[in-house]
Every structure is written in C-alpha cells, then in structure tokens.
Design a protein around this motif. Structure first.
Motif, short mmCIF file in Angstrom:
data_model
loop_
_atom_site.label_atom_id
_atom_site.label_comp_id
_atom_site.label_asym_id
_atom_site.label_seq_id
_atom_site.Cartn_x
_atom_site.Cartn_y
_atom_site.Cartn_z
N HIS A 1 -0.44 -9.85 -12.10
CA HIS A 1 -0.11 -8.47 -12.23
C HIS A 1 -0.95 -9.19 -13.18
CE1 HIS A 1 3.38 -7.81 -10.09
NE2 HIS A 1 2.18 -6.92 -9.32
N ASP B 1 0.71 -1.51 -15.17
CA ASP B 1 -0.03 -1.15 -14.16
C ASP B 1 -0.70 -2.82 -12.95
OD1 ASP B 1 -2.22 -0.85 -12.47
OD2 ASP B 1 -3.84 -0.76 -13.43
N GLU C 1 5.17 2.67 -18.15
CA GLU C 1 3.95 2.61 -17.97
C GLU C 1 3.86 0.86 -18.01
OE1 GLU C 1 0.78 2.48 -14.36
OE2 GLU C 1 2.54 3.83 -14.69
N ARG D 1 3.79 5.20 -6.29
CA ARG D 1 3.96 5.55 -7.23
C ARG D 1 3.03 7.03 -7.70
NH1 ARG D 1 4.54 0.94 -10.55
NH2 ARG D 1 2.52 1.19 -11.56
N GLU D 2 1.95 6.51 -7.26
CA GLU D 2 0.76 7.33 -7.60
C GLU D 2 1.26 9.05 -7.27
OE1 GLU D 2 -3.37 9.21 -8.33
OE2 GLU D 2 -2.09 7.08 -8.23
N SER E 1 0.97 -1.11 -0.01
CA SER E 1 -0.05 0.13 -0.27
C SER E 1 0.94 1.00 -0.18
CB SER E 1 -0.63 0.25 1.39
OG SER E 1 -0.15 -0.32 2.11
N LEU F 1 2.28 2.09 -3.44
CA LEU F 1 1.63 2.16 -4.30
C LEU F 1 0.97 3.78 -3.99
CD1 LEU F 1 -1.33 -0.39 -4.86
CD2 LEU F 1 0.43 -0.23 -5.99
N ARG G 1 -1.07 -2.29 -10.00
CA ARG G 1 -2.25 -2.17 -8.54
C ARG G 1 -3.17 -3.50 -8.40
NH1 ARG G 1 -5.59 2.86 -11.08
NH2 ARG G 1 -4.68 1.89 -13.33
N GLU G 2 -3.02 -3.85 -9.08
CA GLU G 2 -4.59 -5.41 -9.25
C GLU G 2 -3.04 -6.32 -8.52
OE1 GLU G 2 -8.57 -7.89 -10.06
OE2 GLU G 2 -7.77 -5.96 -10.99
N ARG G 3 -3.10 -7.03 -7.80
CA ARG G 3 -2.31 -8.05 -7.75
C ARG G 3 -2.42 -9.80 -7.20
NH1 ARG G 3 2.28 -7.66 -2.97
NH2 ARG G 3 0.96 -6.84 -1.44
#
Length: 483
Positions: A219, A174, A172, A162-163, A156, A159, A176-178
C-alpha cells in the motif's frame, strides 16, 4: 516529501530506532528509511525475527500499570447501547458474564495447576463436582460461535465500510491503492517469509515479509505521502535477491523470482494469543482456556505436523493491577495452559483499553523465530485502544508486524462497538489476516446463546465454533506452504 536530511545510513537508522541492515552482497544497497519530517512520531523498534528456537520455560513478564494503587476491583464496563459509534456512553453491568465466570472454575487441560498459597484464614470449603461431572458440564455448555470475513478478498466492500465510518476516531493509513506482490522460486512455487523492501526515489520506504503463499499486499500511500509514481521492490531469501519496479496504476501483480530451495519440513508455527483481560472478558477467557487443549491437538494433527510454539499476552489499562502480562513463545504446552488458567478478567473501568501498548509489546518483544517460521497472532478484544495515551500507536505496530511477517487475526468479542470494529479490521487487513467476530442467536443480546447473527457490518460469512474457526485459519495458512 521533504528533501533527504544530510545523515548517513547509521545516523538515520539510529534516529528511527531501526536496525542497520547490511546488504546481502556488496553490490546491492538494501534500502534504509529516511524521516519524513523532523517531528516523526515515536515508532516501534523494528528487529527482524531471529530466535532460533522456543525451547524455554514459560515465564511471566509484567509491565506495571501507571496509576495502580493496590486495588483492582471489578468495575462495570462502559459500552455503547446500540453497538455503534453514535450515542452517549452509559455503564452496563455485565451480570450474566460475571455469574458464568464465577460459577466456572478453571480446569487445566494439560497438567494439574500448582496449589494456591493458603490464605491467612482458611476459606469455607465449597462442594466440588466429581471430575466426570465437570467434564460433562463443560461439554454441555453452549459453544461460542463466530464468523469470519477476509477484507482483502472483498476489498471493495471493505473500502465502502471505511468510507461510511471515516469520521470514527482512528489512526489513518491510506490503503485504497494496493498492489499484490508475488515472490516465486524457479519452479513457480510461492516463497514464504521472503524479506521485502519497497522504496521511492525520494527515500520513502516500507518493509514486508511474504506469507506462506509467497504473497504480500503493498500500500504505497500508507507510507509515502509524496505519492511517487514508481518504486523499486526488492526481495531476498536464503542469500538470493531480486529487484523489480512497481509502477503506479499497473494492473498486473508485482512478481519476483528467487532461486531458492523449497520450505523445509516440518512447518514451524509461532502462535500468540493477545487477549484483553479486563472485567467484561471473563466469559471469553474462560471459553479460551477450556478449548485450548482441543485446538492444540487439532493443530498438531494437521497434515504439515507443525512444530508449534505458543505465547500469551494479556493486557488491561492504566490504573489496573497490570498493564501487560506476557508469556513468551514456548514449546512447553502444559506450562502455557497453566499460565492461561491463572489469567483472570478484572479491572477496565472506561471503555478503551491499553491495546496499543500490548500490540507493540507483542510485535516487538516476543521472541519470534526466524528462518521461514509462520507467525500468527489471535487478538481477542471487546474494546478499541486508547488513542489519547501517546506512545506507539496500533498503526505503527501493524506496519512493523507486516515487516516481520506477523499476520493478525482480530477477534471482536461481544460489546465491541463500531470504532473497535473499524480498528480491528484495519489491523487484520493490513497484515493480511482476517476479521473474526462472535455471533449469537440474537445479535443484540449476547446472553441469547450461539447463533448466526452479528451487529457488525459484514456480509457473506459462514459460522462455526470459535475453536474450530481458529484451527481452520491456521490450517489454511500452513496448507499454502510449498504451493
């Protein structure tokens, strides 16, 4: 995702520069990738690790640098004055590093290096310290301290980092979902180095190999822009194979069982040092060569008594004496030390360097051993890659590294700006490695000596000497075998 093109499997493999992997059994179709668009960018050539051994002499392979005109004079590096991503780049002469690098002559730890070829005119004889004084001088030099963070363990926070810096130039992917994949044997032990293929019904596919604990992070959005709702996940090892389904949003880990025999002993460790060898890296390279013998001795003494092979890949940039200088994996440790002793920091010029090319070379051209080897890369750099050169990019190489079971530990040296930190953490997180960073008494003044401070956006880290930290990371990887 566009519709699948009317190509057979061999044509698709040739188009993507990927090997044709035949199924382990005639009844099972090992998934092959399909192009996402006709303009698929260049990709690294994927070949599964297959070298049987590393019983080879240490030989040097050089990739020439475009634009080199016979000079490679030291040039001041260009760094961001605040260490971040804002502000104008200004030249900064690293005089402290240069003075230390010039004062410290390389000292081989394993064997005496060959005598240099005499110059046309004999150089003035310099007074030389007795060997015992040299050893004491090396021991008295300030240690290089470093911290480490595991972005997969504190995901968390990663992330959030990264944000905060999504506007920085980068490639890039992605993540975020793993989902965590666990491959286990019949007794519930992790199965290391199991081949893994993940595929959507539309044909998007990725590959991985499990680490020493039998784990791999998956991912889906990093390889599937169509965001499929489910994927088939297949793992194979020792001729055994199993398949399950990954459902979007599932909370539990993806688990597969393979009826295989435990990892054989001793452990086989392939360890490659990937080093930025431009002008500002003299101090780090000097410390690496002086601590290598101790690191190798401690790794060899680990409880698993690993069968160790070492490799070295150095890189600079266009216009320099070389782009890449590579020494393949070898069991010849004295030869490796001599290659490291010969490596000098020079060139550079602008801030970014040829990391893309060197990372691709390391992943694709090193003779990585197959059959259950543990494959690690220590990337030591103080600048990001050139993103404007074209060709294979670091995100493609990190995906191939995961497919080959190569875990990268990115080490941020002094002067690494926020863009460099962002990219190094991308590479480490995706391959399951860690982000390592040098620390100082004063974070904004590397000449202040060892300490606990850093300019990087990290939390909850411990500090130890860099050589001890590398040994600890290797030890943790090998300790997971058979558990």
């Amino acid at each position: 995702m566009t519709a699948a093109l009317p190509l057979n499997r061999r044509a698709i493999a040739a188009l993507l520069c990927l090997p044709l992997v035949l199924p382990a059994r005639a009844t099972v179709l090992w998934p092959e990738p399909q192009p996402q668009t006709p303009a698929t960018p260049s990709r690294p050539q994927f070949r599964a690790p297959s070298a049987a051994s590393c019983d080879r002499p240490v030989t040097e392979r050089i990739v020439p640098a475009p634009g080199y005109r016979g000079q490679d004079e030291p040039r001041p590096r260009r760094v961001r004055p605040d260490g971040g991503e804002e502000g104008r780049l200004t030249p900064l002469a690293d005089t402290a590093k240069s003075a230390r690098a010039e004062a410290a002559a390389p000292l081989s730890s394993f064997a005496t290096a060959p005598s240099p070829v005499p110059a046309t005119e004999p150089a003035p004889v310099q007074p030389r310290l007795p060997l015992d004084r040299k050893i004491r001088q090396i021991a008295d030099e300030p240690a290089v301290t470093a911290g480490v963070v595991d972005d997969n363990a504190d995901f968390s926070e990663y992330l959030a980092f990264r944000e905060r810096h999504a506007q920085l130039p980068h490639r890039e992917r992605d993540v975020r979902e793993r989902y965590l994949l666990e491959v286990k044997d019949a007794a519930g032990r992790g199965v290391p180095d199991a081949e893994v293929a993940v595929r959507s019904a539309a044909g998007a596919a990725m590959w991985a190999r499990t680490d020493t604990a039998g784990h791999a992070w998956l991912h889906p959005d990093a390889f599937d822009p169509a965001h499929a709702e489910r994927y088939s996940v297949t793992a194979r090892r020792q001729g055994r194979e199993a398949t399950t389904t990954l459902e979007r949003g599932q909370k539990s880990a993806v688990e597969l069982r393979l009826d295989v025999t435990p990892q054989r002993s001793p452990a086989r460790l392939d360890l490659v040092f990937l080093v930025d060898a431009t002008g500002s890296m003299g101090d780090e390279i000097d410390k690496l060569r002086r601590s290598m013998q101790a690191m190798v001795r401690e790794i060899a003494a680990l409880p698993s008594r690993p069968d160790l092979c070492l490799g070295l890949v150095a890189y600079r940039d266009r216009g320099d004496e070389f782009l890449i200088k590579a020494n393949d994996l070898s069991r010849d440790l004295p030869g490796f030390q001599r290659a490291l002793d010969r490596l000098q920091a020079n060139g550079g010029g602008d801030y970014p360097e040829a990391m893309n090319e060197a990372l691709a070379d390391t992943v694709d051209n090193i003779s990585w051993r197959g059959d259950g080897a543990t494959r690690l890369v220590v990337l030591l750099a103080d600048a990001p890659p050139h993103l404007d050169y074209g060709g294979t990019q670091y995100d493609q190489s990190m995906m191939s590294a995961l497919g080959k079971g190569i875990k990268l530990f990115s080490v941020g040296a002094s002067g690494l700006d926020r863009q460099g930190e962002y990219i190094q953490r991308q590479i480490a997180q995706y391959t399951g490695g860690r982000f390592v960073f040098l620390t100082y008494a004063d974070a904004h003044n590397p000449s202040s000596g060892p300490g606990r401070e850093t300019v990087h956006e990290v939390q909850n880290y411990s500090v130890e000497t860099l050589d001890k930290l590398v040994v600890r990371l290797v030890s943790q990887e090998l300790a997971a075998l058979g558990k």
